[in-house]
Write an enzyme that holds these catalytic residues in place. Structure first.
Site, PDB file in Angstrom:
ATOM      1  N   GLU A 293      74.906 -69.840  71.421  1.00 36.47           N
ATOM      2  CA  GLU A 293      74.053 -69.179  72.410  1.00 36.47           C
ATOM      3  C   GLU A 293      74.661 -69.252  73.809  1.00 36.47           C
ATOM      4  O   GLU A 293      74.410 -68.392  74.644  1.00 36.47           O
ATOM      5  CB  GLU A 293      72.658 -69.829  72.401  1.00 36.47           C
ATOM      6  CG  GLU A 293      71.556 -68.799  72.370  1.00 36.47           C
ATOM      7  CD  GLU A 293      70.181 -69.399  72.202  1.00 36.47           C
ATOM      8  OE1 GLU A 293      69.454 -68.901  71.334  1.00 36.47           O
ATOM      9  OE2 GLU A 293      69.808 -70.342  72.930  1.00 36.47           O
ATOM     10  N   HIS A 322      82.846 -79.378  48.000  1.00 34.50           N
ATOM     11  CA  HIS A 322      82.694 -78.694  46.707  1.00 34.50           C
ATOM     12  C   HIS A 322      82.178 -77.279  46.918  1.00 34.50           C
ATOM     13  O   HIS A 322      81.574 -76.696  46.038  1.00 34.50           O
ATOM     14  CB  HIS A 322      81.751 -79.511  45.822  1.00 34.50           C
ATOM     15  CG  HIS A 322      82.277 -80.895  45.615  1.00 34.50           C
ATOM     16  ND1 HIS A 322      83.090 -81.227  44.554  1.00 34.50           N
ATOM     17  CD2 HIS A 322      82.178 -82.006  46.386  1.00 34.50           C
ATOM     18  CE1 HIS A 322      83.444 -82.500  44.660  1.00 34.50           C
ATOM     19  NE2 HIS A 322      82.907 -82.998  45.763  1.00 34.50           N
ATOM     20  N   LYS A 436      63.405 -60.972  71.186  1.00 38.49           N
ATOM     21  CA  LYS A 436      62.041 -61.403  71.518  1.00 38.49           C
ATOM     22  C   LYS A 436      61.206 -60.190  71.964  1.00 38.49           C
ATOM     23  O   LYS A 436      60.077 -60.004  71.550  1.00 38.49           O
ATOM     24  CB  LYS A 436      62.064 -62.436  72.648  1.00 38.49           C
ATOM     25  CG  LYS A 436      62.526 -63.836  72.254  1.00 38.49           C
ATOM     26  CD  LYS A 436      62.355 -64.806  73.430  1.00 38.49           C
ATOM     27  CE  LYS A 436      62.832 -66.208  73.091  1.00 38.49           C
ATOM     28  NZ  LYS A 436      62.652 -67.194  74.152  1.00 38.49           N
TER      29      LYS A 436
HETATM   30  O1  PA5 Z   1      68.377 -72.405  74.175  1.00 34.18           O
HETATM   31  C1  PA5 Z   1      67.532 -71.585  74.454  1.00 34.18           C
HETATM   32  O2  PA5 Z   1      67.292 -71.236  75.625  1.00 34.18           O
HETATM   33  C2  PA5 Z   1      66.688 -70.959  73.361  1.00 34.18           C
HETATM   34  O3  PA5 Z   1      67.133 -71.320  72.104  1.00 34.18           O
HETATM   35  C3  PA5 Z   1      65.247 -71.395  73.520  1.00 34.18           C
HETATM   36  O4  PA5 Z   1      65.178 -72.784  73.452  1.00 34.18           O
HETATM   37  C4  PA5 Z   1      64.349 -70.761  72.436  1.00 34.18           C
HETATM   38  O5  PA5 Z   1      64.459 -69.369  72.480  1.00 34.18           O
HETATM   39  C5  PA5 Z   1      62.905 -71.174  72.654  1.00 34.18           C
HETATM   40  O6  PA5 Z   1      62.493 -70.810  73.937  1.00 34.18           O
HETATM   41  P1  PA5 Z   1      61.202 -71.460  74.575  1.00 34.18           P
HETATM   42  O7  PA5 Z   1      61.464 -72.877  74.862  1.00 34.18           O
HETATM   43  O8  PA5 Z   1      60.965 -70.673  75.835  1.00 34.18           O
HETATM   44  O9  PA5 Z   1      60.103 -71.292  73.591  1.00 34.18           O
END
Ligand code: PA5
Length: 469
Positions: A293, A322, A436
């Site tokens: 990410e 394996h 989202k």
């Molecule tokens: O790392 C990130 O920013 C994302 O993976 C968020 O943690 C994830 O989308 C969840 O978002 P939120 O904490 O706003 O629910």
């Protein structure tokens, strides 16, 4: 704290020039490293990079420990509702630093701490199934979402809120919910205030995947009895260890440089993390999210279309010997592998001496399982290196809160620095946001943008071609 970083097998001296990193290529990055380091330091000082400050927040530690102590007294089940960065950090800590079958132990053997569950999805069978396993009167829900709008988390929160209301009554519900969210804004923050629910903060300058040392990770960890002070001390020690501007002296920067060069100069477009330890399995999931990410970006910082980022993969030693290792040894040479090794396991189990077995199994008699596992690791590392597949290794002397805190902090710094090398913003996630928005539009969110997105999605669906099977 004692962790070692072994990068021998990523270098040209071990696997040759075509696949290994030449030390001169690392040295050529030194001046860029200085500039990236300066930017990181400026962002650290200005507060833009909030994760650097988390290990030093003593106020938070006190608040978390007090709340965790209250929870432990009455609660039999602690359920974390969160997704992505709002779930993985806590899961990683709890897997590494509690008994491997924590939830199956009688309460006394759990040191009087509750069972812990992570619900990071909205699969109706999984959600309903969880309800079957617990008495809601003895359950506390920790709802974790920084934005306070993430549909998966909000959906399960609303569902459990209603069930709780029926089970414990509206007057008691506040004893069963703890909200971890932005302290100033967002829908969940508003709901928490309106219903006087207990809250813990996720600072605005801390991205979800960098939040493991905030209340996101610390509360669940403290509830199950993990020494969160020791965890943070490990992170602090690693912070000091990773302060040098020089690549050879800073293990986080060095590993970022090795991965960056492996990807961009040697075609290693995938980064595999392979722990040889059940306790460290979720570290691999956490790393996958952090690396993917943060670095998987279409645009560079100056707005050019670059489409960069290594694909992270989780593999488990010895299980995946394996399965995936065949591909890693003989398939495309496009991966760099990070092993996690534990020298001294917290428990030992020895293979007994048995008589009447064929001589081909005699060498197993009397061997410790830890020794077997680490021999498998060494054998895999050896084979990969022989096949000129780059690999690095973090070696824990033992799994302790200090060591885990140190490794996770190092990987965060490594990721922030790699963002600089790739010249991308490691702190945003526009590609996640698009999904989202599309989900909200599909569910009928009422806004001009959502309506437009819905029209796009309808057209997308109309283009589908199916075969009935
Ligand atoms: O790392 C990130 O920013 C994302 O993976 C968020 O943690 C994830 O989308 C969840 O978002 P939120 O904490 O706003 O629910």
């Amino acid at each position: 704290m004692a962790i070692k970083f072994d990068f021998t097998n990523a270098m040209n001296s071990a696997i040759g020039e075509a696949h290994g990193i030449n030390p001169r290529a690392i040295e050529a990055l030194e001046s860029r490293a200085q500039a990236i380091h300066q930017t990181i330091q400026t962002q650290r000082k200005s507060g833009t990079l909030g994760f650097y400050h988390l290990p030093y927040d003593d106020c938070l530690v006190r608040a978390v420990r007090a709340l965790a102590a209250t929870v432990r007294k009455t609660c039999e089940n602690f359920v974390v509702l969160g997704i992505g960065g709002s779930a993985l950090g806590a899961q990683c800590l709890c897997r590494a630093l509690t008994h491997p079958y924590h939830n199956l132990l009688p309460r006394k053997m759990r040191k009087n701490t509750p069972r812990i569950f992570f619900l990071d999805n909205v699969d109706p069978e999984q959600v309903s199934g969880l309800l079957n396993t617990m008495n809601l009167k003895q359950t506390v829900f920790n709802v974790v979402t920084k934005s306070g709008t993430t549909v998966e988390t909000m959906a399960t929160f609303f569902l459990f809120y209603n069930r709780l209301k029926r089970a414990v009554g509206a007057a008691q519900i506040d004893k069963h919910i703890i909200i971890t969210t932005d302290p100033h804004k967002g829908e969940l923050h508003r709901i928490a205030r309106a219903h006087r629910l207990r809250t813990l903060p996720i600072p605005d300058n801390v991205g979800g995947r960098f939040s493991v040392f905030s209340a996101v990770g610390l509360l669940p960890a403290a509830v199950v009895g993990i020494n969160i002070r020791a965890l943070l001390q490990g992170a602090q020690a690693m912070d000091k260890r990773c302060r040098s501007t020089r690549l050879w002296r800073n293990p986080a920067y060095l590993n970022a440089a090795i991965h960056y060069l492996a990807d961009t100069k040697k075609g290693k477009t995938m980064s595999v993390m392979m722990p040889y330890s059940y306790a460290l399995t979720v570290v691999a999931d956490w790393y996958c999210q952090l690396w993917a990410e943060s670095l998987g970006k279409r645009l560079s910082l100056d707005g050019r279309r670059v489409e960069v980022g290594q694909t992270p993969i989780k593999a488990i030693g010895a299980t995946d010997q394996h399965s995936q290792i065949q591909l890693y040894n003989e398939g495309p040479n496009n991966k760099i592998i990070t092993f996690l090794q534990v020298d001294k396991f917290r428990k030992q189990a020895r293979i007994p001496h048995l008589s009447g077995l064929s001589p081909s199994l005699h060498h197993l008699m009397g061997v410790e399982l830890g020794e077997l596992l680490n021999s498998e690791l060494l054998a895999t590392e050896f084979a990969l290196t022989k096949n000129k597949r780059p690999n690095v290794k973090f070696i824990f002397d033992a799994i302790t809160p200090e060591n885990l805190g140190g490794l996770l902090f190092l990987l965060e710094v490594q990721t922030a620095f790699a963002g600089g090398l790739y010249n991308v913003n490691a702190n945003d996630q526009p590609g996640v946001e698009e999904g989202k928005r599309a989900t909200n539009a599909l569910l009928g969110q009422d806004s001009p943008q959502a309506l437009q997105k819905k029209a796009e999605l309808d057209a997308f669906q109309k283009r589908k071609r199916y075969q009935c099977l």
